[in-house]
Design a protein around this motif. Structure first.
Motif, PDB file in Angstrom:
ATOM      1  N   SER A 140      13.507 -41.904 -47.757  1.00 55.77           N
ATOM      2  CA  SER A 140      13.876 -40.802 -46.887  1.00 55.77           C
ATOM      3  C   SER A 140      14.863 -41.283 -45.835  1.00 55.77           C
ATOM      4  N   LEU A 141      15.968 -40.554 -45.681  1.00 54.48           N
ATOM      5  CA  LEU A 141      16.998 -40.895 -44.715  1.00 54.48           C
ATOM      6  C   LEU A 141      17.322 -39.677 -43.856  1.00 54.48           C
ATOM      7  N   ALA A 142      18.005 -39.918 -42.739  1.00 54.09           N
ATOM      8  CA  ALA A 142      18.467 -38.841 -41.854  1.00 54.09           C
ATOM      9  C   ALA A 142      17.315 -37.913 -41.469  1.00 54.09           C
ATOM     10  N   ASP A 143      16.219 -38.527 -40.997  1.00 58.82           N
ATOM     11  CA  ASP A 143      15.045 -37.759 -40.568  1.00 58.82           C
ATOM     12  C   ASP A 143      14.533 -36.826 -41.654  1.00 58.82           C
ATOM     13  N   GLY A 144      14.605 -37.293 -42.885  1.00 55.84           N
ATOM     14  CA  GLY A 144      14.084 -36.515 -44.009  1.00 55.84           C
ATOM     15  C   GLY A 144      15.067 -35.538 -44.606  1.00 55.84           C
ATOM     16  N   GLY A 145      16.279 -35.484 -44.047  1.00 56.52           N
ATOM     17  CA  GLY A 145      17.278 -34.563 -44.585  1.00 56.52           C
ATOM     18  C   GLY A 145      17.760 -34.956 -45.967  1.00 56.52           C
ATOM     19  N   LEU A 146      17.735 -36.251 -46.231  1.00 54.52           N
ATOM     20  CA  LEU A 146      18.147 -36.776 -47.537  1.00 54.52           C
ATOM     21  C   LEU A 146      16.999 -37.592 -48.104  1.00 54.52           C
ATOM     22  N   LYS A 147      16.486 -37.144 -49.244  1.00 54.79           N
ATOM     23  CA  LYS A 147      15.360 -37.833 -49.878  1.00 54.79           C
ATOM     24  C   LYS A 147      15.701 -38.153 -51.326  1.00 54.79           C
ATOM     25  N   GLY A 216      26.669 -33.538 -49.832  1.00 55.73           N
ATOM     26  CA  GLY A 216      26.980 -32.592 -48.766  1.00 55.73           C
ATOM     27  C   GLY A 216      27.282 -33.270 -47.447  1.00 55.73           C
ATOM     28  N   ARG A 217      26.579 -32.842 -46.392  1.00 52.67           N
ATOM     29  CA  ARG A 217      26.871 -33.373 -45.061  1.00 52.67           C
ATOM     30  C   ARG A 217      26.437 -34.831 -44.872  1.00 52.67           C
ATOM     31  N   TYR A 218      25.784 -35.371 -45.902  1.00 44.82           N
ATOM     32  CA  TYR A 218      25.392 -36.779 -45.843  1.00 44.82           C
ATOM     33  C   TYR A 218      26.357 -37.674 -46.612  1.00 44.82           C
ATOM     34  N   SER A 219      27.496 -37.126 -47.002  1.00 47.25           N
ATOM     35  CA  SER A 219      28.482 -37.897 -47.769  1.00 47.25           C
ATOM     36  C   SER A 219      29.005 -39.095 -46.985  1.00 47.25           C
TER      37      SER A 219
END
Length: 236
Positions: A140-147, A216-219
């Motif tokens: 899990s990364l970005a406070d769970g935004g990307l899993k 998406g925004r985690y690119s």
């Protein structure tokens, strides 16, 4: 060398016969189709190890045929095209095409590409990732935004399941397992595509673009290292 059942799809009979000649010589079995509609029908009625399909065809073009075929099979696909535009490659890879060959091509090289693709997709998993996972290993990364569920090969972006091609998953999971490490282009190609990869190394750049789009925004986690390669930087 293993023997495969190959479906050759091209509206030019001369090209079909040329590919078939080399394939049969190497011991493969061959079925031919002259357009996309016939290819879809044959794939519904039969099982093939790999398909080689042209883009520009009457009745149903290669992109549309692949899109329909991908609804019911993940059979490896090599796409042929008289054009080498990046748009065509991106479109093909987004449909889950495994390799892309520009005409004119060497039939001998095409046979090598078939062998390389079949080795790479023989299980649709990246060596060393799923074997290491015990239970469902979720990163899990970005406070769970990307899993990323490494065991199930599922990625979630802001709670929505990302629709990635098999090769995007392979590339993403490899970079994730080697996070914060500078990965050279050669290293990524060798580890994700295999040491016997015969394709254009720009294929890596195309898949990086597709992967960034999927994230998406985690690119921004994927950092370009000019003159070197890429790094999955979890601190970005």
């Amino acid at each position: 060398m293993d023997k495969y059942s190959i479906l050759i799809v091209d509206d030019e009979e001369m090209i079909r016969r040329l590919i078939a000649k080399y394939a049969v010589y190497e011991g493969h079995t061959v079925t031919e189709a002259g357009d996309g509609m016939e290819a879809v029908r044959l794939c519904r009625e039969n099982t093939y190890d790999i398909m080689i399909i042209d883009i520009m065809m009457p009745e149903l073009d290669g992109f549309s045929a692949c899109r329909e075929i991908r609804r019911f099979t993940d059979m490896p696909i090599i796409m042929l095209s008289a054009r080498g535009e990046e748009y065509d490659k991106i479109n093909g890879f987004e449909l889950g095409v495994d390799d892309y060959v520009v005409k004119p091509f060497s039939p001998k090289e095409l046979m090598l590409r078939i062998e390389a693709v079949m080795k790479r997709v023989g299980g649709r998993k990246l060596s060393g990732i799923r074997e290491e996972a015990s239970g469902n290993e979720v990163i899990s990364l970005a406070d769970g935004g990307l899993k990323a569920d490494l065991t199930a090969r599922i990625v979630y972006v802001d709670g929505e399941r990302a629709d990635m091609t098999p090769k995007e998953y392979d590339l993403f999971f490899y970079m994730l397992k080697n996070k914060n490490i500078a990965l050279t282009r050669e290293k990524l190609i060798c580890e994700v595509w295999g040491y016997d990869y015969f394709g254009d190394d720009r294929t890596l750049d195309t898949h990086i673009k597709l992967l960034r789009k999927s994230l998406g925004r985690y690119s921004g986690f994927i950092v370009t290292l000019r003159g070197v390669g890429y790094r999955f930087d979890v601190e970005s």
